[in-house]
Design a protein around this motif. Structure first.
Motif, PDB file in Angstrom:
ATOM      1  N   ILE A   1       0.695  -1.364   0.059  1.00 22.97           N
ATOM      2  CA  ILE A   1       0.083   0.012   0.118  1.00 22.97           C
ATOM      3  C   ILE A   1       0.754   1.242   0.175  1.00 22.97           C
ATOM      4  O   ILE A   1       0.320   2.273  -0.585  1.00 22.97           O
ATOM      5  CB  ILE A   1      -0.836  -0.018   1.085  1.00 22.97           C
ATOM      6  N   GLY A   2       1.892   1.374   0.797  1.00 21.53           N
ATOM      7  CA  GLY A   2       2.765   2.351   0.689  1.00 21.53           C
ATOM      8  C   GLY A   2       3.024   3.007  -0.523  1.00 21.53           C
ATOM      9  O   GLY A   2       3.933   2.467  -1.284  1.00 21.53           O
ATOM     10  N   GLY A   3       3.115   4.292  -0.827  1.00 16.92           N
ATOM     11  CA  GLY A   3       3.372   4.985  -1.926  1.00 16.92           C
ATOM     12  C   GLY A   3       2.299   4.801  -3.143  1.00 16.92           C
ATOM     13  O   GLY A   3       2.545   5.596  -4.089  1.00 16.92           O
ATOM     14  N   THR A   4       1.293   4.022  -2.897  1.00 17.41           N
ATOM     15  CA  THR A   4       0.230   4.057  -3.964  1.00 17.41           C
ATOM     16  C   THR A   4      -0.772   5.166  -3.636  1.00 17.41           C
ATOM     17  O   THR A   4      -0.594   5.894  -2.980  1.00 17.41           O
ATOM     18  CB  THR A   4      -0.330   2.581  -3.789  1.00 17.41           C
ATOM     19  N   LYS A   5      -1.571   5.157  -5.056  1.00 18.64           N
ATOM     20  CA  LYS A   5      -2.590   5.922  -5.003  1.00 18.64           C
ATOM     21  C   LYS A   5      -3.578   5.947  -3.693  1.00 18.64           C
ATOM     22  O   LYS A   5      -4.359   6.862  -3.198  1.00 18.64           O
ATOM     23  CB  LYS A   5      -3.379   6.136  -6.135  1.00 18.64           C
ATOM     24  N   PHE A   6      -3.634   4.739  -3.176  1.00 21.68           N
ATOM     25  CA  PHE A   6      -4.726   4.593  -2.122  1.00 21.68           C
ATOM     26  C   PHE A   6      -4.103   5.305  -0.793  1.00 21.68           C
ATOM     27  O   PHE A   6      -4.761   5.863  -0.034  1.00 21.68           O
ATOM     28  CB  PHE A   6      -4.670   2.984  -1.813  1.00 21.68           C
ATOM     29  N   HIS A   7      -2.908   4.957  -0.770  1.00 21.89           N
ATOM     30  CA  HIS A   7      -2.043   5.435   0.342  1.00 21.89           C
ATOM     31  C   HIS A   7      -2.124   7.032   0.326  1.00 21.89           C
ATOM     32  O   HIS A   7      -2.384   7.787   1.487  1.00 21.89           O
ATOM     33  CB  HIS A   7      -0.409   5.156   0.456  1.00 21.89           C
ATOM     34  N   LYS A   8      -1.851   7.809  -0.966  1.00 21.60           N
ATOM     35  CA  LYS A   8      -1.921   9.257  -1.038  1.00 21.60           C
ATOM     36  C   LYS A   8      -3.264   9.606  -0.627  1.00 21.60           C
ATOM     37  O   LYS A   8      -3.456  10.656  -0.035  1.00 21.60           O
ATOM     38  CB  LYS A   8      -1.499   9.368  -2.278  1.00 21.60           C
ATOM     39  N   ILE A   9      -4.457   8.970  -0.901  1.00 22.72           N
ATOM     40  CA  ILE A   9      -5.576   9.495  -0.624  1.00 22.72           C
ATOM     41  C   ILE A   9      -5.713   9.350   0.887  1.00 22.72           C
ATOM     42  O   ILE A   9      -6.461  10.169   1.683  1.00 22.72           O
ATOM     43  CB  ILE A   9      -6.840   8.412  -1.136  1.00 22.72           C
ATOM     44  N   LEU A  10      -5.354   8.149   1.596  1.00 19.52           N
ATOM     45  CA  LEU A  10      -5.410   8.100   3.213  1.00 19.52           C
ATOM     46  C   LEU A  10      -4.606   9.515   3.568  1.00 19.52           C
ATOM     47  O   LEU A  10      -5.188   9.931   4.730  1.00 19.52           O
ATOM     48  CB  LEU A  10      -4.898   6.965   3.562  1.00 19.52           C
ATOM     49  N   GLN A  11      -3.520   9.796   2.982  1.00 18.20           N
ATOM     50  CA  GLN A  11      -2.692  10.706   3.786  1.00 18.20           C
ATOM     51  C   GLN A  11      -3.537  12.098   3.519  1.00 18.20           C
ATOM     52  O   GLN A  11      -3.545  12.857   4.424  1.00 18.20           O
ATOM     53  CB  GLN A  11      -1.360  10.788   3.045  1.00 18.20           C
ATOM     54  N   ARG A  12      -3.993  12.343   2.233  1.00 15.27           N
ATOM     55  CA  ARG A  12      -4.796  13.553   2.072  1.00 15.27           C
ATOM     56  C   ARG A  12      -6.271  13.849   3.100  1.00 15.27           C
ATOM     57  O   ARG A  12      -6.039  14.632   3.539  1.00 15.27           O
ATOM     58  CB  ARG A  12      -4.919  13.680   0.469  1.00 15.27           C
ATOM     59  N   ARG A  13      -6.806  12.607   3.114  1.00 15.41           N
ATOM     60  CA  ARG A  13      -8.081  13.006   3.964  1.00 15.41           C
ATOM     61  C   ARG A  13      -7.648  12.737   5.341  1.00 15.41           C
ATOM     62  O   ARG A  13      -8.406  13.559   6.077  1.00 15.41           O
ATOM     63  CB  ARG A  13      -8.929  11.734   3.367  1.00 15.41           C
ATOM     64  N   TYR A  14      -6.361  12.018   5.628  1.00 17.03           N
ATOM     65  CA  TYR A  14      -6.185  12.336   7.257  1.00 17.03           C
ATOM     66  C   TYR A  14      -5.618  13.827   7.294  1.00 17.03           C
ATOM     67  O   TYR A  14      -6.011  14.408   8.480  1.00 17.03           O
ATOM     68  CB  TYR A  14      -5.164  11.420   7.545  1.00 17.03           C
ATOM     69  N   ASN A  15      -5.056  14.351   6.515  1.00 15.18           N
ATOM     70  CA  ASN A  15      -4.559  15.800   6.751  1.00 15.18           C
ATOM     71  C   ASN A  15      -5.599  16.844   6.823  1.00 15.18           C
ATOM     72  O   ASN A  15      -5.840  17.694   7.503  1.00 15.18           O
ATOM     73  CB  ASN A  15      -3.226  16.149   5.656  1.00 15.18           C
ATOM     74  N   ASN A  16      -6.700  16.402   5.800  1.00 15.78           N
ATOM     75  CA  ASN A  16      -7.507  17.724   5.366  1.00 15.78           C
ATOM     76  C   ASN A  16      -8.992  17.270   5.738  1.00 15.78           C
ATOM     77  O   ASN A  16      -9.814  18.329   5.866  1.00 15.78           O
ATOM     78  CB  ASN A  16      -7.536  17.947   4.168  1.00 15.78           C
ATOM     79  N   ASP A  17      -9.413  16.022   5.956  1.00 26.52           N
ATOM     80  CA  ASP A  17     -10.793  15.632   5.988  1.00 26.52           C
ATOM     81  C   ASP A  17     -11.330  15.023   7.350  1.00 26.52           C
ATOM     82  O   ASP A  17     -12.373  14.537   7.020  1.00 26.52           O
ATOM     83  CB  ASP A  17     -11.236  14.810   4.695  1.00 26.52           C
ATOM     84  N   GLY A  18     -10.508  14.941   8.019  1.00 27.63           N
ATOM     85  CA  GLY A  18     -10.500  14.470   9.375  1.00 27.63           C
ATOM     86  C   GLY A  18     -10.976  12.838   9.557  1.00 27.63           C
ATOM     87  O   GLY A  18     -11.555  12.345  10.174  1.00 27.63           O
ATOM     88  N   LEU A  19     -10.143  12.224   8.465  1.00 27.89           N
ATOM     89  CA  LEU A  19     -10.239  10.594   8.506  1.00 27.89           C
ATOM     90  C   LEU A  19      -9.623  10.258   9.955  1.00 27.89           C
ATOM     91  O   LEU A  19      -8.749  10.473  10.346  1.00 27.89           O
ATOM     92  CB  LEU A  19      -9.302  10.028   7.229  1.00 27.89           C
ATOM     93  N   VAL A  20     -10.381   9.071  10.285  1.00 27.35           N
ATOM     94  CA  VAL A  20      -9.592   8.297  11.273  1.00 27.35           C
ATOM     95  C   VAL A  20      -8.956   7.220  10.847  1.00 27.35           C
ATOM     96  O   VAL A  20      -9.603   6.417  10.086  1.00 27.35           O
ATOM     97  CB  VAL A  20     -10.833   7.748  12.281  1.00 27.35           C
ATOM     98  N   ILE A  21      -7.656   7.129  11.428  1.00 29.65           N
ATOM     99  CA  ILE A  21      -6.920   5.827  10.709  1.00 29.65           C
ATOM    100  C   ILE A  21      -6.716   5.092  11.905  1.00 29.65           C
ATOM    101  O   ILE A  21      -5.718   5.763  13.069  1.00 29.65           O
ATOM    102  CB  ILE A  21      -5.631   6.198  10.113  1.00 29.65           C
TER     103      ILE A  21
END
Length: 287
Positions: A117-137
């Protein structure tokens, strides 16, 4: 660095409301770490994605989580079973990542998560949404360890404190300021976390006991949850650290490594290196 999302790393073997011999799982599931994850994610209607990529027994892991979340009356739990790196490009999985309120990484082998998963588009979505959209990981065991930038990949407890005994690699970088270890007390991992922070003395080491976790907000404010203890290794005031001076497989010396033992309700501020203990007797004030 700050983020609008929330990280919830767990030390492993969290209460799932099923029959267990684990001595730590004493609370009712409605008072459990999983219940706190549901609450932080928005409640019973939150979309929660279970990602069993780290596990060698994904079907069993998924069933246990589906049963646990059903006991918590969650109505929208989905499975993203990424088995190959190409799966991280699945349009179905990417769409779920864009819509989810919470991501939960299972235990297993943390390197499986970073490699697939690391470095993939899926990972980048998680990073963006964690930083900006309040995603819980959230993540347990391997799923917790992968959250840091510098990730422990292995190392036998008996050989720790010898330079190079602990394997390190790049993690998912959700919380760059920490190095996280799991099953910390049960498996005696004090030595390997000590070596990890000796190697990276600008980072704080966190050892999570089983059925114990953290709620991390703004990449800075840390609250302990669960039934066990969290060990904090703070190397900010080290006076001696021979990690860079000794040869590989040689013993190291570390002095003035500040250690905190925290339990449920205690808090830690990463930026200020400041601990607050919940159960502390307050001095009486004269009337």
């Amino acid at each position: 660095m700050s983020a609008t999302g929330i990280l919830i790393p767990i030390g492993g073997n969290e209460n799932k409301g099923i029959a267990t011999k684990e001595i730590y799982n004493t609370e009712k599931i409605e008072d459990s770490i999983l219940a706190r994850i549901v609450s932080e994610s928005g409640g019973r209607d939150a979309m929660i994605l279970i990602i069993p990529t780290a596990s060698s027994i994904p079907d069993e892991v998924v069933k246990n989580y589906l049963d646990a979340f059903a006991e918590l009356y969650c109505s929208n739990v989905q499975v993203v079973d990424i088995r190959k790196r190409e799966d991280s490009a699945s349009t179905t999985f990417l769409d779920l990542a864009e819509k989810a309120d919470c991501i939960l990484f299972s235990g297993g082998n943390q390197s499986e998560i970073t490699q697939k998963i690391g470095g993939t588009k899926f990972h980048k979505i998680l990073q963006r949404r964690y930083n900006n959209d309040g995603l819980v990981i959230a993540g347990t065991s391997a799923g917790a360890m992968c959250m840091s930038r510098e990730m422990i990949t292995g190392g036998k407890s008996k050989e720790a404190f010898l330079k190079g005994a602990v394997g390190m690699s790049k993690g998912m970088s959700f919380v760059p300021s920490l190095i996280i270890d799991s099953h910390f007390i049960r498996r005696g991992r004090f030595g390997r976390l000590a070596e990890a922070v000796a190697r990276f003395p600008k980072l704080i080491g966190v050892g999570l006991a089983e059925n114990t976790g953290l709620v991390i907000k703004n990449c800075n404010s840390v609250e302990v949850i669960g039934s066990g203890m969290v060990i904090i290794f703070d190397p900010s005031a080290l006076t001696n650290n021979t990690e860079s001076l000794v040869e590989k497989r040689s013993p190291m010396s570390i002095t003035n490594l500040k250690t905190h033992i925290l339990s449920k309700g205690d808090t830690f501020n990463i930026d200020r290196h400041q601990v607050e203990i919940l159960h502390v007797e307050k001095p009486e004030v004269n009337a």
